[in-house]
Design an enzyme around this catalytic site. Structure first.
Site, PDB file in Angstrom:
ATOM      1  N   ASP A   1      -1.770  -2.892   3.604  1.00  0.00           N
ATOM      2  CA  ASP A   1      -2.387  -3.032   4.930  1.00  0.00           C
ATOM      3  C   ASP A   1      -1.981  -4.365   5.555  1.00  0.00           C
ATOM      4  O   ASP A   1      -1.678  -5.320   4.842  1.00  0.00           O
ATOM      5  CB  ASP A   1      -3.918  -3.104   4.836  1.00  0.00           C
TER       6      ASP A   1
HETATM    7  N1  URA Z   1      -5.754  -0.446  -0.883  1.00  0.00           N
HETATM    8  C1  URA Z   1      -6.131  -0.893   0.332  1.00  0.00           C
HETATM    9  O1  URA Z   1      -7.244  -0.663   0.777  1.00  0.00           O
HETATM   10  N2  URA Z   1      -5.224  -1.594   1.044  1.00  0.00           N
HETATM   11  C2  URA Z   1      -3.988  -1.903   0.602  1.00  0.00           C
HETATM   12  O2  URA Z   1      -3.213  -2.559   1.302  1.00  0.00           O
HETATM   13  C3  URA Z   1      -3.626  -1.437  -0.664  1.00  0.00           C
HETATM   14  C4  URA Z   1      -4.534  -0.705  -1.390  1.00  0.00           C
END
Ligand code: URA
Length: 251
Positions: free
Chosen positions: A114
């Protein structure tokens, strides 16, 4: 990582690596600007074996060649940078040299983090390798450090390990996830380490939402047996050796 040895015409190889058109490469050869093993290349049609050692053997205008196709990178993804062209904000690809954006095949991220997650991000132009890493049957684990907004209830580790936890909007429970507390569980904002083998959308944040908590900071520090190198500052990347790439599968 793939075993097949590829041989390509020099002008095609360098054009695919973003050094210009095939005509541009032919001109560089004509002016003696490309060398291989210390000797000027005289024939832009010559066939070269595409292997990682080419970047130390070939020079373009005195500079080592970029990593040839089959490159695998480990990046320390900073916060605020996105892996997706569909999302607003700077892209992880902008942290790579400008010339690399013209590469064919393109360098892609192996899965995504993310925008507000930092840590270990793999990138490669080797599609077969990318699919091997993300394929469920490879069972590659990913380890994250998550800071939570609320104290732990005490049942989280068992719920995550149960293989029964459901994420909102999904019909299949999560595979078991292991959780360790890496700061005192009584802290008002506990820090936990979770290791999972799936890669569902926003999985870590949604897992803790399903447990009545909220992730305020998230960082990935390993993929399989590969750890984020401690010397790699946020925003920096390194080209992996074939042994380091193999270590991903040894986790
Ligand atoms: N889980 C999440 O919530 N975000 C990420 O970037 C990776 C795994």
């Amino acid at each position: 990582m793939s075993d097949k040895v590829q041989t390509l015409r020099l002008d095609r190889l360098l054009a695919n690596m973003g050094y210009g058109s095939r005509k541009d490469i032919q001109a560089l050869v004509k002016f003696g600007r490309i060398s291989l093993d210390g000797a000027p290349v005289t024939d832009a049609d010559m066939h070269v074996r595409v292997s990682p050692d080419l970047s130390s053997r070939m020079k373009i205008a005195g500079h080592p060649l970029d990593p040839p196709p089959g490159v695998v990178l480990v990046m320390h993804k900073p916060l605020g940078v996105t892996c997706s062209h569909k999302e607003a904000g700077p892209l992880v690809y902008e942290l790579l040299p400008l010339r690399w954006r013209a590469r064919k095949p393109a360098i892609s991220t192996v899965g995504r983090l993310d925008k507000e997650t930092s840590g270990l991000l793999l990138m490669t132009d080797d599609g077969a390798l990318l699919h091997r890493i993300i394929a469920p049957k490879s069972n590659i684990t990913k380890r994250y450090r998550a800071t939570l907004a609320r104290p732990l209830r005490g049942d989280e580790a068992a719920a995550l390990a149960s293989g029964k936890l459901m994420l909102e909007g999904e019909s299949k429970p999560l595979l078991p996830v292991s959780m360790d507390c890496i700061a005192a569980p009584s802290l008002s904002e506990p820090v936990v380490q979770v290791t999972l083998s799936e890669g569902r959308y926003h999985q870590v944040r949604r897992m803790f939402a399903a447990l009545g908590n909220h992730v305020t900071a998230l960082h990935r520090d390993s993929v399989g047996g590969l750890l984020l190198p401690a010397y790699l500052d946020a925003g920096k990347y390194r080209v992996l050796t074939s042994d380091q790439t193999a270590s991903i599968f040894a986790g």
